[in-house]
Write an enzyme that holds these catalytic residues in place. Structure first.
Site, PDB file in Angstrom:
ATOM      1  N   HIS A   1       0.790  -1.236   0.000  1.00 43.47           N
ATOM      2  CA  HIS A   1       0.000   0.000   0.000  1.00 43.47           C
ATOM      3  C   HIS A   1       0.824   1.290   0.000  1.00 43.47           C
ATOM      4  O   HIS A   1       0.711   2.133  -0.889  1.00 43.47           O
ATOM      5  CB  HIS A   1      -0.900   0.049   1.245  1.00 43.47           C
ATOM      6  CG  HIS A   1      -1.748  -1.156   1.454  1.00 43.47           C
ATOM      7  ND1 HIS A   1      -2.922  -1.370   0.780  1.00 43.47           N
ATOM      8  CD2 HIS A   1      -1.598  -2.217   2.285  1.00 43.47           C
ATOM      9  CE1 HIS A   1      -3.472  -2.502   1.191  1.00 43.47           C
ATOM     10  NE2 HIS A   1      -2.694  -3.039   2.104  1.00 43.47           N
TER      11      HIS A   1
HETATM   12  C1  BDR Z   1      -2.843   0.537   5.489  1.00 39.12           C
HETATM   13  O1  BDR Z   1      -2.981  -0.047   6.776  1.00 39.12           O
HETATM   14  C2  BDR Z   1      -1.760  -0.484   7.267  1.00 39.12           C
HETATM   15  O2  BDR Z   1      -1.879  -1.752   7.793  1.00 39.12           O
HETATM   16  C3  BDR Z   1      -0.766  -0.382   6.130  1.00 39.12           C
HETATM   17  O3  BDR Z   1       0.508  -0.019   6.614  1.00 39.12           O
HETATM   18  C4  BDR Z   1      -1.349   0.687   5.237  1.00 39.12           C
HETATM   19  O4  BDR Z   1      -0.929   1.975   5.618  1.00 39.12           O
HETATM   20  C5  BDR Z   1      -3.580  -0.304   4.467  1.00 39.12           C
HETATM   21  O5  BDR Z   1      -4.923  -0.401   4.803  1.00 39.12           O
END
Ligand code: BDR
Ligand code: CA
Length: 311
Positions: free
Chosen positions: A241
């Site tokens: 992400h």
């Molecule tokens: C987001 O949530 C976190 O677990 C990850 O680092 C990312 O920023 C994705 O939903």
């Protein structure tokens, strides 16, 4: 001149890759890393951020601890995804570098006030507690920012932590509401995008094949957190992400989206933390965010691998 950024983060393996991508890129000048509670509690995110800087050979970067809990709710964490430390997957040494003294929120306010107007970009890749607190305490900084490029939310991809909400927004929806309502120029990397850029065996092995310590760490982290999403979605890989935000700063042409209104659900019994994106422009509400919808995944991984290879 390099673009000045502050990364606000809750590392997290994908946060780690985002930080490494920024530190590897001469187009960006990382003024500081501000840590927030999210994937794991604050003491761990503040520790992990320093481990990542040291892995990149950058003990000079300012790392500050910020808010330890959301504005009005108890903290929700994600050890089930990121492991007990938040950075499971490879054993790395405890950090030697100290935290920069002071609170992350004060650092945000002072830095944005000190730097020339319109020169600082914020990259929040965790819950928005630090950013919202800074905006609330010092509303004058909102108009001084170049833009905010954040990872959070989802629309067509709906949710990951609940059926309707993405983790970063769900953890602190009141903070997200403040940021989305602030009028700051906003670019949003939702799950809709990150789920179009999944890791594959070839992509992970390309990190490992760099033959460097950093390449090995990135491959090991990815191997670790992939298991959760692959089991959940039945996919061949996992979304990476947070690096999408940094990649957008480096190569915006890899991304496309729509300038639309995005409202944050702060009350729904089933939809708390949902980013209600007016993708079809049916509400007449004023656009407040560039909501990204598509990504050139090959281009993204090519950029990431090449940059990680520089460290
Ligand atoms: C987001 O949530 C976190 O677990 C990850 O680092 C990312 O920023 C994705 O939903
Ligand atoms: Ca994160």
């Amino acid at each position: 001149m390099a673009r000045k950024i502050i990364i606000d983060t809750d590392p997290g393996q994908d946060d780690a890759v985002a930080i490494l991508l920024a530190l590897a890129s001469p187009e960006l000048d990382v003024l500081g890393i501000t840590c927030v509670a999210g994937n794991v509690p604050l003491p761990l995110t503040a520790r992990n951020a320093r481990i990542i800087c040291e892995l990149a050979g950058r003990r000079d970067v300012a790392v500050l601890a910020g808010c330890e809990r959301p504005l009005v709710r108890p903290l929700v964490t994600a050890e089930h995804v990121h492991g007990k430390t938040g950075l499971d997957g490879i054993a790395l040494p405890d950090p030697v570098m100290a935290l920069t003294p002071g609170h992350a929120v004060d650092f945000l306010i002072e830095t944005i006030r000190r730097e020339p107007e319109g020169s600082v970009t914020l990259c929040p890749i965790g819950p928005l507690t630090n950013i919202a607190t800074a905006f609330r305490q010092a509303p004058d900084i909102v108009g001084r920012l170049a833009e905010v490029v954040l990872m959070g939310g989802a629309y067509f991809a709906v949710g990951n932590i609940t059926p309707a909400a993405e983790f970063n927004i769900y953890v602190d929806p009141e903070a997200a509401d403040i940021v989305f309502g602030s009028g700051v120029p906003l670019v949003v990397m939702p799950l809709d995008v990150t789920h179009k850029a999944l890791t594959t065996r070839a992509r992970v092995e390309a990190f490992r094949a760099l033959g460097t310590r950093v390449g090995h760490a990135v491959a090991s982290w990815t191997d670790f957190f992939e298991r959760f999403d692959m089991a959940k979605y039945g996919s061949d890989g996992a979304p990476l992400h947070d690096p999408c935000t940094i990649a957008y700063l480096l190569k915006p042409e890899l991304f496309s989206g729509r300038h639309i209104n995005v409202a944050i659900e702060t009350k729904g019994a089933f939809t708390l933390g949902m980013t209600v994106a007016d993708w079809w422009r049916v509400t007449g509400r004023t656009a407040n965010a560039m909501f990204i919808g598509d990504i050139d995944a090959e281009g993204f991984y090519a950029l990431l691998t090449e940059r990680i290879g520089r460290l």
